[in-house]
Structures are given as structure tokens and as C-alpha cells.
Design a protein around this motif. Sequence first.
Motif, PDB file in Angstrom:
ATOM      1  N   VAL A 115       0.859  -1.188   0.000  1.00 29.51           N
ATOM      2  CA  VAL A 115       0.000   0.000   0.000  1.00 29.51           C
ATOM      3  C   VAL A 115       0.891   1.231   0.000  1.00 29.51           C
ATOM      4  CG1 VAL A 115      -1.769   1.303   1.250  1.00 29.51           C
ATOM      5  CG2 VAL A 115      -1.856  -1.202   1.229  1.00 29.51           C
ATOM      6  N   GLU A 116       0.662   2.109  -0.971  1.00 35.47           N
ATOM      7  CA  GLU A 116       1.414   3.358  -1.065  1.00 35.47           C
ATOM      8  C   GLU A 116       0.422   4.502  -0.916  1.00 35.47           C
ATOM      9  OE1 GLU A 116       2.898   2.772  -4.964  1.00 35.47           O
ATOM     10  OE2 GLU A 116       4.406   1.318  -4.329  1.00 35.47           O
ATOM     11  N   GLN A 117       0.736   5.446  -0.013  1.00 42.09           N
ATOM     12  CA  GLN A 117      -0.159   6.565   0.237  1.00 42.09           C
ATOM     13  C   GLN A 117       0.544   7.883  -0.075  1.00 42.09           C
ATOM     14  OE1 GLN A 117      -2.901   6.247   3.637  1.00 42.09           O
ATOM     15  NE2 GLN A 117      -1.515   4.649   4.397  1.00 42.09           N
ATOM     16  N   ASP A 118      -0.180   8.764  -0.717  1.00 41.19           N
ATOM     17  CA  ASP A 118       0.306  10.112  -1.009  1.00 41.19           C
ATOM     18  C   ASP A 118      -0.631  11.075  -0.280  1.00 41.19           C
ATOM     19  OD1 ASP A 118       0.952  12.602  -2.018  1.00 41.19           O
ATOM     20  OD2 ASP A 118       1.069  11.938  -4.110  1.00 41.19           O
ATOM     21  N   VAL A 119      -0.238  11.450   0.936  1.00 42.23           N
ATOM     22  CA  VAL A 119      -1.091  12.273   1.790  1.00 42.23           C
ATOM     23  C   VAL A 119      -1.347  13.639   1.154  1.00 42.23           C
ATOM     24  CG1 VAL A 119      -1.289  13.364   4.062  1.00 42.23           C
ATOM     25  CG2 VAL A 119      -0.370  11.047   3.865  1.00 42.23           C
ATOM     26  N   ALA A 120      -0.328  14.238   0.549  1.00 45.13           N
ATOM     27  CA  ALA A 120      -0.467  15.575  -0.042  1.00 45.13           C
ATOM     28  C   ALA A 120      -1.525  15.598  -1.150  1.00 45.13           C
ATOM     29  CB  ALA A 120       0.874  16.052  -0.584  1.00 45.13           C
ATOM     30  N   ASN A 121      -1.589  14.539  -1.949  1.00 41.31           N
ATOM     31  CA  ASN A 121      -2.549  14.475  -3.055  1.00 41.31           C
ATOM     32  C   ASN A 121      -3.800  13.667  -2.719  1.00 41.31           C
ATOM     33  OD1 ASN A 121      -1.169  16.060  -5.060  1.00 41.31           O
ATOM     34  ND2 ASN A 121       0.334  14.412  -5.117  1.00 41.31           N
ATOM     35  N   MET A 122      -3.897  13.211  -1.474  1.00 38.00           N
ATOM     36  CA  MET A 122      -5.051  12.452  -0.983  1.00 38.00           C
ATOM     37  C   MET A 122      -5.364  11.237  -1.874  1.00 38.00           C
ATOM     38  SD  MET A 122      -7.523  15.480   0.503  1.00 38.00           S
ATOM     39  CE  MET A 122      -7.769  16.295  -1.055  1.00 38.00           C
ATOM     40  N   THR A 123      -4.313  10.468  -2.197  1.00 39.10           N
ATOM     41  CA  THR A 123      -4.486   9.254  -2.992  1.00 39.10           C
ATOM     42  C   THR A 123      -3.744   8.097  -2.330  1.00 39.10           C
ATOM     43  OG1 THR A 123      -2.542   9.672  -4.360  1.00 39.10           O
ATOM     44  CG2 THR A 123      -4.641  10.520  -5.184  1.00 39.10           C
ATOM     45  N   ALA A 124      -4.207   6.905  -2.630  1.00 41.41           N
ATOM     46  CA  ALA A 124      -3.542   5.695  -2.147  1.00 41.41           C
ATOM     47  C   ALA A 124      -3.745   4.596  -3.176  1.00 41.41           C
ATOM     48  CB  ALA A 124      -4.105   5.272  -0.796  1.00 41.41           C
ATOM     49  N   THR A 125      -2.728   3.761  -3.320  1.00 39.15           N
ATOM     50  CA  THR A 125      -2.795   2.626  -4.231  1.00 39.15           C
ATOM     51  C   THR A 125      -2.353   1.382  -3.495  1.00 39.15           C
ATOM     52  OG1 THR A 125      -2.319   4.042  -6.132  1.00 39.15           O
ATOM     53  CG2 THR A 125      -1.970   1.667  -6.414  1.00 39.15           C
TER      54      THR A 125
END
Length: 187
Positions: free
Chosen positions: A42-52
Motif C-alpha cells: 500500500v502506497e499513500q500520497d497524503v499531499a494528493n489524498m491518494t492511495a494505491t
Amino acid sequence: KTFITPTSIGNVNLSGNLILDLDVDGDGVFEAAVLPPKAVRVEQDVANMTATARLLRVPAKDSVELDMSDATGVLMNVNTKKQISNGLVHVQKVQDPSLDQAGFFTLGSYVRINISESVLNSSREITMAIGYPDHVLIPFGVAERSLAIYDKKTRIKLNSTVDTDLNTVTAVINKSGEYVLASTGLT
């Protein structure tokens, strides 16, 4: 989470597929590979509010939790009927204050979820929990128990369960789509 404990086995390499390659004698040639029965990333990008979430390997009749709550507020649980290989779940939190209409309160955002066919076709059930901060509800007079998850496009209310201790609302989903946490009941 990945834990590698240094031992006397020599060099260790962890590949992108979460395969552990072992160089036992330290000669640069990997003599063994350990393939975990379950491999999820699981990879999360908090700044862009996305997760994969990449479901590289999930055995049949097993379940896996996909915690994407830091970036999107979403926690998912996938229960498999068949093995999943190279599945993908992508979640994006979208800010949209225009969602609020008369008698329909939201937290000003919705989640856009894309689930790959390999995950959909191999799953028995996919649950999605959306977290909420209860302190936001109080000024607006929104009762926690009135919260539910709705299909954003159709405005159909999903069969939802509110957990006031964990501040989550959970529903079963069976497709990609856009979902909104909302309330039609004010205290």
C-alpha cells in the motif's frame, strides 16, 4: 510492513514484488528466494489524498486489510474466493463542498475508488470503511448514527454500519465508483 532481521545468512535483497532473495555465501549470486504466501503493498500520497494498494499475491479464501486511511480516510478489507495476482485498488479523496444540499450533509468530500477486474472477479466481499471526525458533526447537529455511505452518482444509500467508537462507517461494495459519507438526519 516489512521486517528483515540480519542473521548469518549472507546478503538479502527485497524485490519490488516482495520476494526475498538470499545470497547465503556472499558471492553476489542469490541461491534462494522466499516467496511469501501473501504479498500486498500500500502506497499513500497524503499531499494528493491518494492511495494505491497492489495485491501482488493473496491466497484463495483469505482476507487482506488495505489501510489507506492516512491519505484518504478509507480502510478496505478484501475477502477472496480465488487467489488474487497483480490486483490493484486505487482510492482518491476528492474535496467537493458543493455536495451539501438541503437536507443532505457531507464532510465536503467523496472517495473515488477504482478496483481492478482481477480483484473484483476473485473477491467474495469487499468492505470499505470511511473515517470521520465526530467533532465536525456537532456544530451542524448531525447525529453519528445517521451517517451512511451513498453511491455518489445514484445517491442510493448503501447498507451501512456506524461504529461510534472507531468513528467509521462501513459498507460492502462490489464495483468501482464514487462514494460519499453523508447524513440526511439532523439531531
